[in-house]
Design a protein around this motif. Structure first.
Motif, PDB file in Angstrom:
ATOM      1  N   THR A 128      26.986  62.607   7.080  1.00 38.89           N
ATOM      2  CA  THR A 128      25.649  63.120   7.367  1.00 38.89           C
ATOM      3  C   THR A 128      25.489  64.516   6.770  1.00 38.89           C
ATOM      4  O   THR A 128      26.448  65.100   6.250  1.00 38.89           O
ATOM      5  CB  THR A 128      25.414  63.187   8.887  1.00 38.89           C
ATOM      6  OG1 THR A 128      26.341  64.144   9.454  1.00 38.89           O
ATOM      7  CG2 THR A 128      25.639  61.820   9.522  1.00 38.89           C
ATOM      8  N   ASP A 129      24.285  65.062   6.859  1.00 35.22           N
ATOM      9  CA  ASP A 129      24.028  66.416   6.370  1.00 35.22           C
ATOM     10  C   ASP A 129      24.899  67.432   7.098  1.00 35.22           C
ATOM     11  O   ASP A 129      25.312  68.440   6.521  1.00 35.22           O
ATOM     12  CB  ASP A 129      22.550  66.775   6.537  1.00 35.22           C
ATOM     13  CG  ASP A 129      21.646  65.951   5.627  1.00 35.22           C
ATOM     14  OD1 ASP A 129      22.165  65.412   4.625  1.00 35.22           O
ATOM     15  OD2 ASP A 129      20.441  65.840   5.917  1.00 35.22           O
ATOM     16  N   GLU A 130      25.174  67.179   8.384  1.00 33.89           N
ATOM     17  CA  GLU A 130      26.008  68.092   9.161  1.00 33.89           C
ATOM     18  C   GLU A 130      27.437  68.141   8.618  1.00 33.89           C
ATOM     19  O   GLU A 130      28.078  69.193   8.613  1.00 33.89           O
ATOM     20  CB  GLU A 130      26.027  67.675  10.636  1.00 33.89           C
ATOM     21  CG  GLU A 130      24.705  67.883  11.383  1.00 33.89           C
ATOM     22  CD  GLU A 130      23.645  66.871  10.996  1.00 33.89           C
ATOM     23  OE1 GLU A 130      24.014  65.793  10.437  1.00 33.89           O
ATOM     24  OE2 GLU A 130      22.457  67.145  11.223  1.00 33.89           O
ATOM     25  N   ASP A 131      27.921  67.001   8.138  1.00 37.56           N
ATOM     26  CA  ASP A 131      29.277  66.973   7.573  1.00 37.56           C
ATOM     27  C   ASP A 131      29.363  67.843   6.321  1.00 37.56           C
ATOM     28  O   ASP A 131      30.342  68.556   6.113  1.00 37.56           O
ATOM     29  CB  ASP A 131      29.669  65.533   7.226  1.00 37.56           C
ATOM     30  CG  ASP A 131      29.790  64.646   8.455  1.00 37.56           C
ATOM     31  OD1 ASP A 131      30.286  65.144   9.485  1.00 37.56           O
ATOM     32  OD2 ASP A 131      29.386  63.472   8.382  1.00 37.56           O
TER      33      ASP A 131
ATOM     34  N   ALA B 155      27.405  70.361   5.630  1.00 34.86           N
ATOM     35  CA  ALA B 155      27.135  71.756   5.978  1.00 34.86           C
ATOM     36  C   ALA B 155      28.401  72.502   6.360  1.00 34.86           C
ATOM     37  O   ALA B 155      28.469  73.726   6.255  1.00 34.86           O
ATOM     38  CB  ALA B 155      26.120  71.824   7.118  1.00 34.86           C
ATOM     39  N   GLU B 156      29.431  71.784   6.796  1.00 36.86           N
ATOM     40  CA  GLU B 156      30.677  72.414   7.231  1.00 36.86           C
ATOM     41  C   GLU B 156      31.628  72.704   6.071  1.00 36.86           C
ATOM     42  O   GLU B 156      32.650  73.347   6.253  1.00 36.86           O
ATOM     43  CB  GLU B 156      31.392  71.507   8.238  1.00 36.86           C
ATOM     44  CG  GLU B 156      30.613  71.254   9.516  1.00 36.86           C
ATOM     45  CD  GLU B 156      30.362  72.544  10.289  1.00 36.86           C
ATOM     46  OE1 GLU B 156      31.264  73.412  10.297  1.00 36.86           O
ATOM     47  OE2 GLU B 156      29.282  72.682  10.868  1.00 36.86           O
TER      48      GLU B 156
ATOM     49  N   GLN C 218      25.392  71.533  -5.151  1.00 35.28           N
ATOM     50  CA  GLN C 218      26.327  71.096  -4.111  1.00 35.28           C
ATOM     51  C   GLN C 218      27.698  70.713  -4.651  1.00 35.28           C
ATOM     52  O   GLN C 218      28.380  69.834  -4.114  1.00 35.28           O
ATOM     53  CB  GLN C 218      25.731  69.912  -3.331  1.00 35.28           C
ATOM     54  CG  GLN C 218      24.481  70.242  -2.561  1.00 35.28           C
ATOM     55  CD  GLN C 218      24.713  71.343  -1.535  1.00 35.28           C
ATOM     56  OE1 GLN C 218      25.667  71.284  -0.773  1.00 35.28           O
ATOM     57  NE2 GLN C 218      23.838  72.334  -1.501  1.00 35.28           N
TER      58      GLN C 218
END
Length: 308
Positions: free
Chosen positions: A75-78, A80-81, A144
């Motif tokens: 996900t986007d959260e993954d 972001a880390e 990215q």
């Protein structure tokens, strides 16, 4: 030009605010896929391979295929880390001679423009690089992805060339590399003569994309309703039996003739008496094709097909 990235070049304790611009652009003629009968644009829908439903962008995630039908969904959260510490910086790592970098590693080129009050340190780095005759090895996070790159000077502007990582360059694995192939001194001498006869200075503006020009002519003719005349193709002589020396000699003579020089070939080293005397090139040269009057006739004009 429109800036595609903004950040800063980190040069020791000096920070130089810059904007990044694409230095190149492809000139390919692009087409849209259309319905042959009415010219309508073809549209594609994003559908799920399991339930067949149309999926919106908000419901699309990235999946890593583990094989065997297993998939890891990120996900986007993954993302972001992830530690992309150079997300807004071009970190200078070291300065190296340009000839130490294999051109095979280069990917894309970008211009750097100083932003705000950064013109003075920008010019300082530019002039220092030119004076040292070196390029800077840098890291940058672009789209990215962390990338290795170089900074060099071109036309008084700093240019960033992104590079492939070493493990992204394939090792050539071809069968002939294991074969014991030897070249004769006479062949090497003639090949060197051919290289000398074709030597010159590279001027990019002297080369053109003939295919793109011809394709644009076809498009323009369609728009204007003109007839499209197929260009006459030059006929090539049939391939003769393979004779490396004869081919090299003929190539040297042709190159010299094109330059208006003497057609005499460069002297070739004499072979030993034990070796058979090479046959004259003329005996193996392909016979020239006679051009008949019919072949010189005006090519038939082809009417451009109208869209149905």
């Amino acid at each position: 030009m429109r800036a595609i990235w903004k950040g800063a070049v980190s040069f020791g304790l000096v920070s130089i605010a810059v904007k990044l611009f694409s230095a190149t652009e492809e000139k390919d003629i692009r087409f849209n896929q259309v319905h042959r009968t009415d010219g309508g644009r073809i549209k594609y829908q994003r559908t799920c391979s399991i339930d067949g439903e149309v999926v919106s962008y908000d419901d699309i995630a990235k999946g890593y295929d583990l094989g065997g039908g297993e998939m890891v969904i990120l996900t986007d959260e993954d993302f972001a880390e992830l530690p992309l510490t150079t997300s807004r910086a071009i970190d200078v790592l070291q300065f190296v001679p340009a000839d130490q970098i294999d051109p095979l590693l280069f990917a894309k080129s970008y211009y750097l423009e100083p932003e705000g009050q950064a013109a003075k340190p920008y010019v300082l780095l530019r002039d220092a690089l030119a004076e040292a005759d070196r390029v800077a090895i840098v890291k940058i996070a672009l789209r990215q992805r962390e990338q290795l790159a170089t900074l060099r000077v071109h036309d008084n502007v700093l240019v960033l060339n992104t590079m492939l990582w070493p493990d992204e360059v394939r090792t050539p694995d071809f069968g002939f590399l294991d074969d014991d192939i030897e070249t004769r001194p006479a062949e090497l001498a003639m090949a060197a003569s051919l290289i000398d006869s074709m030597a010159g200075s590279f001027k990019p503006e002297e080369f053109t994309d003939n295919y793109r020009a011809a394709l644009q002519e076809v498009i323009d003719a369609k728009v204007e309703g003109r007839e499209v005349i197929a260009p006459e193709e030059a006929e090539e002589a049939p391939a003769a039996a393979v004779d490396l020396m004869a081919a090299l000699k003929a190539s040297v003579e042709r190159a010299k003739k094109a330059r208006g020089e003497s057609a005499e070939a460069a002297p070739v080293k004499k072979t030993t008496a034990k070796k058979a005397t090479a046959k004259p090139a003329a005996t193996k040269a392909a016979p020239a094709k006679k051009t008949t009057a019919a072949k010189k006739a005006t090519p038939v004009k082809k009417q451009a097909k109208k869209s149905a």
